[in-house]
Every structure is written in C-alpha cells, then in structure tokens.
Design a protein around this motif. Structure first.
Motif, PDB file in Angstrom:
ATOM      1  N   TYR A  42      40.229  -3.611 -36.938  1.00 49.43           N
ATOM      2  CA  TYR A  42      40.979  -2.359 -37.231  1.00 49.43           C
ATOM      3  C   TYR A  42      42.272  -2.180 -36.693  1.00 49.43           C
ATOM      4  CZ  TYR A  42      41.440   2.592 -37.888  1.00 49.43           C
ATOM      5  OH  TYR A  42      42.090   3.878 -38.385  1.00 49.43           O
ATOM      6  N   ARG A  43      43.212  -1.654 -37.570  1.00 52.73           N
ATOM      7  CA  ARG A  43      44.481  -1.431 -37.204  1.00 52.73           C
ATOM      8  C   ARG A  43      44.633   0.142 -37.606  1.00 52.73           C
ATOM      9  NH1 ARG A  43      48.193  -5.090 -36.029  1.00 52.73           N
ATOM     10  NH2 ARG A  43      49.773  -3.911 -37.041  1.00 52.73           N
ATOM     11  N   TYR A  44      45.178   0.860 -36.562  1.00 51.51           N
ATOM     12  CA  TYR A  44      45.460   2.439 -36.846  1.00 51.51           C
ATOM     13  C   TYR A  44      46.582   2.344 -37.976  1.00 51.51           C
ATOM     14  CZ  TYR A  44      45.356   7.139 -35.881  1.00 51.51           C
ATOM     15  OH  TYR A  44      45.083   8.542 -35.914  1.00 51.51           O
ATOM     16  N   PRO A  45      46.479   3.568 -38.739  1.00 51.02           N
ATOM     17  CA  PRO A  45      47.386   3.447 -40.151  1.00 51.02           C
ATOM     18  C   PRO A  45      48.770   3.600 -39.834  1.00 51.02           C
ATOM     19  CG  PRO A  45      45.699   5.214 -40.160  1.00 51.02           C
ATOM     20  CD  PRO A  45      45.325   4.342 -38.802  1.00 51.02           C
ATOM     21  N   VAL A  46      48.918   4.344 -38.468  1.00 48.93           N
ATOM     22  CA  VAL A  46      50.359   4.792 -37.986  1.00 48.93           C
ATOM     23  C   VAL A  46      50.635   4.063 -36.809  1.00 48.93           C
ATOM     24  CG1 VAL A  46      51.898   6.576 -37.787  1.00 48.93           C
ATOM     25  CG2 VAL A  46      50.326   6.926 -39.685  1.00 48.93           C
ATOM     26  N   ARG A  47      51.595   3.581 -36.620  1.00 51.92           N
ATOM     27  CA  ARG A  47      52.040   3.022 -35.289  1.00 51.92           C
ATOM     28  C   ARG A  47      52.079   3.910 -34.163  1.00 51.92           C
ATOM     29  NH1 ARG A  47      51.796  -2.489 -33.423  1.00 51.92           N
ATOM     30  NH2 ARG A  47      53.153  -2.616 -31.512  1.00 51.92           N
ATOM     31  N   ARG A  48      51.205   4.043 -33.220  1.00 53.54           N
ATOM     32  CA  ARG A  48      51.173   4.876 -32.201  1.00 53.54           C
ATOM     33  C   ARG A  48      51.617   4.192 -30.847  1.00 53.54           C
ATOM     34  NH1 ARG A  48      50.806  10.249 -32.995  1.00 53.54           N
ATOM     35  NH2 ARG A  48      49.077  10.560 -31.606  1.00 53.54           N
ATOM     36  N   LYS A  49      52.210   5.003 -29.892  1.00 54.26           N
ATOM     37  CA  LYS A  49      52.719   4.647 -28.611  1.00 54.26           C
ATOM     38  C   LYS A  49      51.840   5.366 -27.521  1.00 54.26           C
ATOM     39  CE  LYS A  49      56.834   7.162 -28.588  1.00 54.26           C
ATOM     40  NZ  LYS A  49      58.384   7.074 -28.530  1.00 54.26           N
ATOM     41  N   HIS A  79      46.078  -3.966 -32.962  1.00 51.93           N
ATOM     42  CA  HIS A  79      45.395  -2.579 -33.590  1.00 51.93           C
ATOM     43  C   HIS A  79      46.608  -1.598 -33.874  1.00 51.93           C
ATOM     44  CE1 HIS A  79      41.440  -4.258 -32.502  1.00 51.93           C
ATOM     45  NE2 HIS A  79      42.005  -4.616 -31.355  1.00 51.93           N
ATOM     46  N   ASN A  80      47.821  -2.044 -33.919  1.00 50.96           N
ATOM     47  CA  ASN A  80      49.076  -0.986 -34.380  1.00 50.96           C
ATOM     48  C   ASN A  80      48.972  -0.009 -33.372  1.00 50.96           C
ATOM     49  OD1 ASN A  80      51.035  -0.837 -36.087  1.00 50.96           O
ATOM     50  ND2 ASN A  80      50.003   0.906 -37.421  1.00 50.96           N
ATOM     51  N   LEU A  81      48.937  -0.512 -32.203  1.00 52.55           N
ATOM     52  CA  LEU A  81      49.077   0.588 -30.781  1.00 52.55           C
ATOM     53  C   LEU A  81      50.158  -0.176 -29.915  1.00 52.55           C
ATOM     54  CD1 LEU A  81      45.690   1.773 -30.028  1.00 52.55           C
ATOM     55  CD2 LEU A  81      47.069   2.874 -31.519  1.00 52.55           C
ATOM     56  N   GLU A  82      50.782   0.329 -29.155  1.00 54.40           N
ATOM     57  CA  GLU A  82      51.619  -0.019 -27.992  1.00 54.40           C
ATOM     58  C   GLU A  82      51.722   0.706 -26.828  1.00 54.40           C
ATOM     59  OE1 GLU A  82      56.205   1.174 -29.017  1.00 54.40           O
ATOM     60  OE2 GLU A  82      55.050   0.112 -31.006  1.00 54.40           O
ATOM     61  N   GLN A 209      37.161   3.097 -30.607  1.00 56.29           N
ATOM     62  CA  GLN A 209      37.899   3.273 -29.386  1.00 56.29           C
ATOM     63  C   GLN A 209      39.327   3.067 -29.653  1.00 56.29           C
ATOM     64  OE1 GLN A 209      36.312  -0.431 -27.767  1.00 56.29           O
ATOM     65  NE2 GLN A 209      34.894   0.693 -26.437  1.00 56.29           N
ATOM     66  N   VAL A 210      40.108   2.474 -30.920  1.00 50.60           N
ATOM     67  CA  VAL A 210      41.257   2.628 -31.448  1.00 50.60           C
ATOM     68  C   VAL A 210      41.429   3.847 -31.689  1.00 50.60           C
ATOM     69  CG1 VAL A 210      42.944   1.758 -32.913  1.00 50.60           C
ATOM     70  CG2 VAL A 210      41.301   0.108 -32.046  1.00 50.60           C
ATOM     71  N   ILE A 211      40.558   4.467 -32.384  1.00 50.60           N
ATOM     72  CA  ILE A 211      40.903   5.984 -32.794  1.00 50.60           C
ATOM     73  C   ILE A 211      41.105   6.690 -31.618  1.00 50.60           C
ATOM     74  CG2 ILE A 211      39.967   7.994 -34.006  1.00 50.60           C
ATOM     75  CD1 ILE A 211      38.689   5.772 -35.971  1.00 50.60           C
ATOM     76  N   ARG A 212      40.341   6.574 -30.506  1.00 45.19           N
ATOM     77  CA  ARG A 212      40.317   7.616 -29.284  1.00 45.19           C
ATOM     78  C   ARG A 212      41.641   7.224 -28.651  1.00 45.19           C
ATOM     79  NH1 ARG A 212      35.971  10.356 -27.152  1.00 45.19           N
ATOM     80  NH2 ARG A 212      34.276  10.452 -28.470  1.00 45.19           N
ATOM     81  N   LEU A 213      42.089   6.237 -28.568  1.00 52.21           N
ATOM     82  CA  LEU A 213      43.270   5.612 -27.865  1.00 52.21           C
ATOM     83  C   LEU A 213      44.429   6.663 -28.786  1.00 52.21           C
ATOM     84  CD1 LEU A 213      42.818   2.019 -27.228  1.00 52.21           C
ATOM     85  CD2 LEU A 213      43.036   3.896 -25.361  1.00 52.21           C
ATOM     86  N   ALA A 214      44.559   6.436 -29.952  1.00 47.98           N
ATOM     87  CA  ALA A 214      45.568   6.938 -31.014  1.00 47.98           C
ATOM     88  C   ALA A 214      45.659   8.305 -30.907  1.00 47.98           C
ATOM     89  CB  ALA A 214      45.485   6.351 -32.249  1.00 47.98           C
ATOM     90  N   LYS A 215      44.562   8.997 -30.419  1.00 50.79           N
ATOM     91  CA  LYS A 215      44.605  10.628 -30.306  1.00 50.79           C
ATOM     92  C   LYS A 215      44.405  11.080 -28.870  1.00 50.79           C
ATOM     93  CE  LYS A 215      41.991  11.246 -34.608  1.00 50.79           C
ATOM     94  NZ  LYS A 215      40.898  11.678 -35.497  1.00 50.79           N
ATOM     95  N   SER A 216      44.684  10.263 -28.009  1.00 54.64           N
ATOM     96  CA  SER A 216      44.851  10.661 -26.669  1.00 54.64           C
ATOM     97  C   SER A 216      45.807  11.404 -26.321  1.00 54.64           C
ATOM     98  CB  SER A 216      44.952   9.397 -25.575  1.00 54.64           C
ATOM     99  OG  SER A 216      46.102   8.776 -25.744  1.00 54.64           O
ATOM    100  N   TYR A 217      45.763  12.482 -25.245  1.00 57.52           N
ATOM    101  CA  TYR A 217      46.968  13.523 -25.029  1.00 57.52           C
ATOM    102  C   TYR A 217      48.101  12.681 -24.850  1.00 57.52           C
ATOM    103  CZ  TYR A 217      47.231  13.045 -19.815  1.00 57.52           C
ATOM    104  OH  TYR A 217      47.557  12.394 -18.675  1.00 57.52           O
ATOM    105  N   PHE A 218      48.333  11.498 -24.303  1.00 57.12           N
ATOM    106  CA  PHE A 218      49.368  10.974 -24.214  1.00 57.12           C
ATOM    107  C   PHE A 218      49.877   9.840 -25.265  1.00 57.12           C
ATOM    108  CE2 PHE A 218      45.685   9.110 -22.092  1.00 57.12           C
ATOM    109  CZ  PHE A 218      45.854   7.788 -22.522  1.00 57.12           C
ATOM    110  N   ALA A 219      49.392  10.109 -26.397  1.00 58.28           N
ATOM    111  CA  ALA A 219      49.784   9.139 -27.650  1.00 58.28           C
ATOM    112  C   ALA A 219      50.744   9.805 -28.539  1.00 58.28           C
ATOM    113  CB  ALA A 219      48.320   8.723 -28.398  1.00 58.28           C
ATOM    114  N   ARG A 220      51.844   9.115 -29.083  1.00 60.82           N
ATOM    115  CA  ARG A 220      52.645   9.749 -30.089  1.00 60.82           C
ATOM    116  C   ARG A 220      52.919   8.498 -31.028  1.00 60.82           C
ATOM    117  NH1 ARG A 220      51.442  13.012 -26.979  1.00 60.82           N
ATOM    118  NH2 ARG A 220      52.771  14.703 -25.902  1.00 60.82           N
TER     119      ARG A 220
END
Length: 222
Positions: A42-49, A79-82, A209-220
């Motif tokens: 699964y790849r998150y639909p928007v690139r998140r850092k 998963h489109n995260l960095e 887990q990808v979704i949780r990472l992408a929605k963490s307080y330090f994700a943008r």
C-alpha cells in the motif's frame, strides 16, 4: 482510537500480522496479488514526510543515525513516505546537549528540557542519541525506546553504543510514536513487520501502519 483497516484481511497472507492466516498456508509461494498489494504494498495517496529533530548527548562518541536513517528511508519510500531530518545525520555543536551521564529513566525529563532549549523543533519528533546505563545498557537488548511524559509529546531515545543488525530500531520507535503496537513475525513470513523484534530481518509495513505513520503529529505533506 481504533486501528484503521483492521479485520479479516489483516491476517490473511503470510507476514500480515504474525497470526496464522485464515485461508492460506504461511509459506504460500503465491499469495493473492490483490491482497498483497492492498496490505503489504500500500502506498499512501499523498507523499508524506515524517519530521524528526536529532540531538546527541555530549558523551555520545558513536553515531548510528546514518545507518538508521538509511534503513528507515528504504522501507518508507515503498509506501510513499520519507524521513525529514533536522539538522541531518551527523552530530553538530548546535544539536549537542550538555549531558555526560549514562542515561536511565530518571534522566528523561532533563534530556527533553535540554532538547527544547537547544533548538526550536515544533512539528518534529525529537530523537536523542545517547548512552544507556544500567538495565538500559551493558548487556541488555535495549537499543532505543519511546518516552511519554505528562508535559511533552512523545520523543525517542536511541542507544548509540548498540545498533540493530537490520537498522530498523529508529523506524520501530517512530512507529510507537504513531500509535503502532507490536506485531509478531515468524520465520517464513513474506514481510517480517517493522513493529516486530528481529530476527528475522524486518522488511514490511502494513497498510494500517502506513496510515498511522502518515497521520502522526510530526507528519506533513512533502
């Protein structure tokens, strides 16, 4: 808050959650391509850092930040995260904390206060590379852990004197900071989960887990 996208799909193919799959043997050579893509690829639909701010204690002579960032970046990119790291992976004077003791749990508040004074890092999770003492060091297996204090958002302590063989310790603790719990992996899993303990080498991140990472307080957004 419940985990998103949990249910029957989570444990259906080898390595999904460390549970015996409902319909396929753990060593199945060809799991359903649809399930594989939905759960493991699964790849998150928007690139998140995932924004981190690194600090080192003054007595931290070793530095495992480069190895940990390399391993985390490799897994996250699938998963489109960095990772977005300030100031970078090398120790700098501005991000060196005036602390020379071996760290135990009694030092957590002091270290967090020192990081707050050293550098403005709103929106980033502080990661402090330090030397562990007592039960946290020596011959123990503690490589790092997430700290939760009453007056601070979660932050991470990393043991500079020991490094995990697969380099996933930092990402594992970032997972905890994103409210990901432990997931059991077994020999034969296609993608041993990053929220398990090695061995085997951890290579997988599940959709929830990808979704949780992408929605963490330090994700943008990247």
């Amino acid at each position: 808050m419940p985990y998103p996208d949990t249910g029957a799909l989570t444990g259906r193919i080898p390595g999904a959650s460390g549970l015996e799959p409902a319909t396929s043997p753990r060593t199945a050579a060809s799991p359903s391509p649809g399930l594989l893509k939905r759960i493991h690829q699964y790849r998150y639909p928007v690139r998140r850092k995932l924004q981190c701010c690194f600090f080192w204690t003054a007595n931290a002579q070793k530095n495992n930040a480069p190895a940990y960032v390399t391993a985390a970046s490799r897994l996250l990119d699938e998963h489109n995260l960095e990772l977005d790291v300030c100031p970078g992976v090398e120790k700098t004077a501005a991000h060196t904390l005036p602390f020379n003791a071996l760290v135990d749990i009694s030092h957590e508040e002091e270290l967090r206060n020192l990081a707050h004074k050293a550098h403005y890092h709103e929106g980033r999770i502080p990661v402090i590379f330090c030397r562990f003492a007592g039960a946290l060091g020596g011959e123990s297996d503690t490589l790092g852990y997430l700290v939760r204090l009453e007056n601070w958002l979660p932050f991470i302590l990393i043991n500079v004197d020991k490094t995990s063989e697969d380099g996933v310790t930092l990402l594992h603790e970032i997972g905890h900071a994103s409210d990901c719990g432990h997931v059991k992996s077994k020999k034969g899993d296609l993608y041993p989960n990053f929220m398990s303990y090695p061995p085997p080498t951890r290579t997988g991140i599940l959709r929830n887990q990808v979704i949780r990472l992408a929605k963490s307080y330090f994700a943008r957004n990247a």
